[in-house]
Design an enzyme around this catalytic site. Structure first.
Site, PDB file in Angstrom:
ATOM      1  N   CYS A  73       1.604   9.116  -4.105  1.00  0.00           N
ATOM      2  CA  CYS A  73       1.575   7.722  -4.550  1.00  0.00           C
ATOM      3  C   CYS A  73       0.667   7.655  -5.764  1.00  0.00           C
ATOM      4  O   CYS A  73      -0.535   7.952  -5.670  1.00  0.00           O
ATOM      5  CB  CYS A  73       1.061   6.823  -3.426  1.00  0.00           C
ATOM      6  SG  CYS A  73       0.786   5.106  -3.943  1.00  0.00           S
ATOM      7  N   HIS A 161      13.224   8.756  -7.412  1.00  0.00           N
ATOM      8  CA  HIS A 161      13.383   7.432  -8.023  1.00  0.00           C
ATOM      9  C   HIS A 161      14.733   7.317  -8.708  1.00  0.00           C
ATOM     10  O   HIS A 161      15.231   8.278  -9.303  1.00  0.00           O
ATOM     11  CB  HIS A 161      12.308   7.189  -9.095  1.00  0.00           C
ATOM     12  CG  HIS A 161      10.943   6.962  -8.541  1.00  0.00           C
ATOM     13  ND1 HIS A 161      10.444   5.708  -8.283  1.00  0.00           N
ATOM     14  CD2 HIS A 161       9.976   7.835  -8.191  1.00  0.00           C
ATOM     15  CE1 HIS A 161       9.214   5.819  -7.799  1.00  0.00           C
ATOM     16  NE2 HIS A 161       8.904   7.098  -7.734  1.00  0.00           N
ATOM     17  N   GLU A 210      10.177  -0.144  -3.103  1.00  0.00           N
ATOM     18  CA  GLU A 210       9.676   1.156  -2.688  1.00  0.00           C
ATOM     19  C   GLU A 210      10.272   1.583  -1.353  1.00  0.00           C
ATOM     20  O   GLU A 210      10.346   0.800  -0.409  1.00  0.00           O
ATOM     21  CB  GLU A 210       8.146   1.148  -2.579  1.00  0.00           C
ATOM     22  CG  GLU A 210       7.432   1.103  -3.919  1.00  0.00           C
ATOM     23  CD  GLU A 210       5.979   1.491  -3.796  1.00  0.00           C
ATOM     24  OE1 GLU A 210       5.689   2.569  -3.233  1.00  0.00           O
ATOM     25  OE2 GLU A 210       5.120   0.716  -4.254  1.00  0.00           O
ATOM     26  N   CYS A 219       4.107   0.129  -8.616  1.00  0.00           N
ATOM     27  CA  CYS A 219       4.452   1.469  -8.124  1.00  0.00           C
ATOM     28  C   CYS A 219       4.154   2.437  -9.251  1.00  0.00           C
ATOM     29  O   CYS A 219       4.822   2.416 -10.291  1.00  0.00           O
ATOM     30  CB  CYS A 219       5.920   1.533  -7.715  1.00  0.00           C
ATOM     31  SG  CYS A 219       6.436   3.187  -7.170  1.00  0.00           S
ATOM     32  N   GLY A 222       6.822   4.959  -9.852  1.00  0.00           N
ATOM     33  CA  GLY A 222       7.953   4.192 -10.381  1.00  0.00           C
ATOM     34  C   GLY A 222       7.792   3.880 -11.858  1.00  0.00           C
ATOM     35  O   GLY A 222       8.759   3.920 -12.625  1.00  0.00           O
TER      36      GLY A 222
END
Length: 276
Positions: A73, A161, A210, A219, A222
């Site tokens: 993350c 993603h 997410e 994110c 992201g």
């Protein structure tokens, strides 16, 4: 069992962070979902454990609010990096994750830069269920002759993603479309779904559904994926500011190293004690 925690956020993406360097921390799925509930629990997008590592300053373990464990993350890496740097007085630390090691560097007051590594661009690295060009994969939502969304870019930043380029970024659209795509059979590990609007060659507006957490205020991986996907199409430069609901992240896809660098804010909200 009780455990002290620090509640933090990176550009609005919020975490409960537990120090597990000396005492193991291994909650179950049901416990994580209960803790993550914003009405009856502490509430978070991700639960983070800082664990010992033989090859880095620490290992960061990440669970989504639904109890699923994920590889990494980006926003949490900044928060954990900041905590570790505060603790040892250094300006950079190495954090290992299930997606591999990452270097976090102090970039100002409550601001951290994280080297997110090389974007994985081959279909097998994302991963996808079948071979296709990840600049624009064969996926669309809506009528065949007039799709609402189509041909997203696919990128792995340690986690999978897809990035759709669209002007539609309202809550209802993002939630409905994101929840549909998250578990599409094209993505054997599920996928994080980005909705990107390119505002200029150096600026992107982004919202992300997410995997395992839903619509979040930011994110980090992201934002990195959105920059990579847009730069590959020539829509932006290799460095851009990505505006998310909770703030701004500066993403730089370095041409010399092929690594993606993410710089953004870190905020401590409060401390408390978890009852497990």
């Amino acid at each position: 069992m009780t455990r002290p925690f620090v509640k933090m956020n990176g550009a609005g993406n919020d975490f409960v962070v537990v120090n597990a360097l000396e005492q193991p921390f291994a909650p179950g799925d049901v416990q994580i979902r209960a803790l993550g509930d914003r009405e009856t629990g502490e509430g978070f997008d991700q639960l983070i454990a800082i664990e010992p590592s033989s090859s880095a300053d620490a290992f960061m373990r990440v669970w989504n609010a639904d109890g699923s464990m994920v590889e990494t993350c980006g926003n949490a890496l900044r928060c954990v990096g900041w905590l570790l740097m505060q603790a040892n007085g250094s300006d950079h630390v190495v954090i290992d994750t299930a997606a591999g090691p990452t270097v976090a560097t102090r970039a100002g007051d409550h601001k951290v830069t994280v080297d997110m590594g090389r974007p994985r661009l081959d279909w097998s690295e994302v991963p996808l269920a079948e071979a296709m060009d990840t600049r624009g994969i064969e996926l669309q939502l809506g009528p065949i002759d007039d799709p609402v969304l189509h041909t997203p870019g696919a990128v792995s930043m340690g986690n999978p993603h897809v990035v759709f380029f669209t002007d539609r970024q309202d809550d209802g659209f993002v939630v409905a479309s994101g929840s549909l795509v998250e578990h599409h059979p094209l993505f054997p590990q599920g996928v994080n779904v980005g909705f990107a609007k390119v505002l200029d060659h150096d600026r992107i507006r982004l919202r992300v559904w997410e995997r395992g957490a839903g619509l979040t205020r930011a994110c980090g991986t992201g934002a990195c994926a959105a920059l990579v996907a847009s730069a590959r199409r020539g829509l932006t430069d290799r460095r851009a500011t990505v505006a998310v609901d909770g703030g701004e992240l500066v993403i730089d896809w370095d041409e010399a190293t092929d690594h993606v660098l993410m710089t953004g804010p870190v905020e401590i909200e409060r401390t408390g004690v978890l009852s497990i």
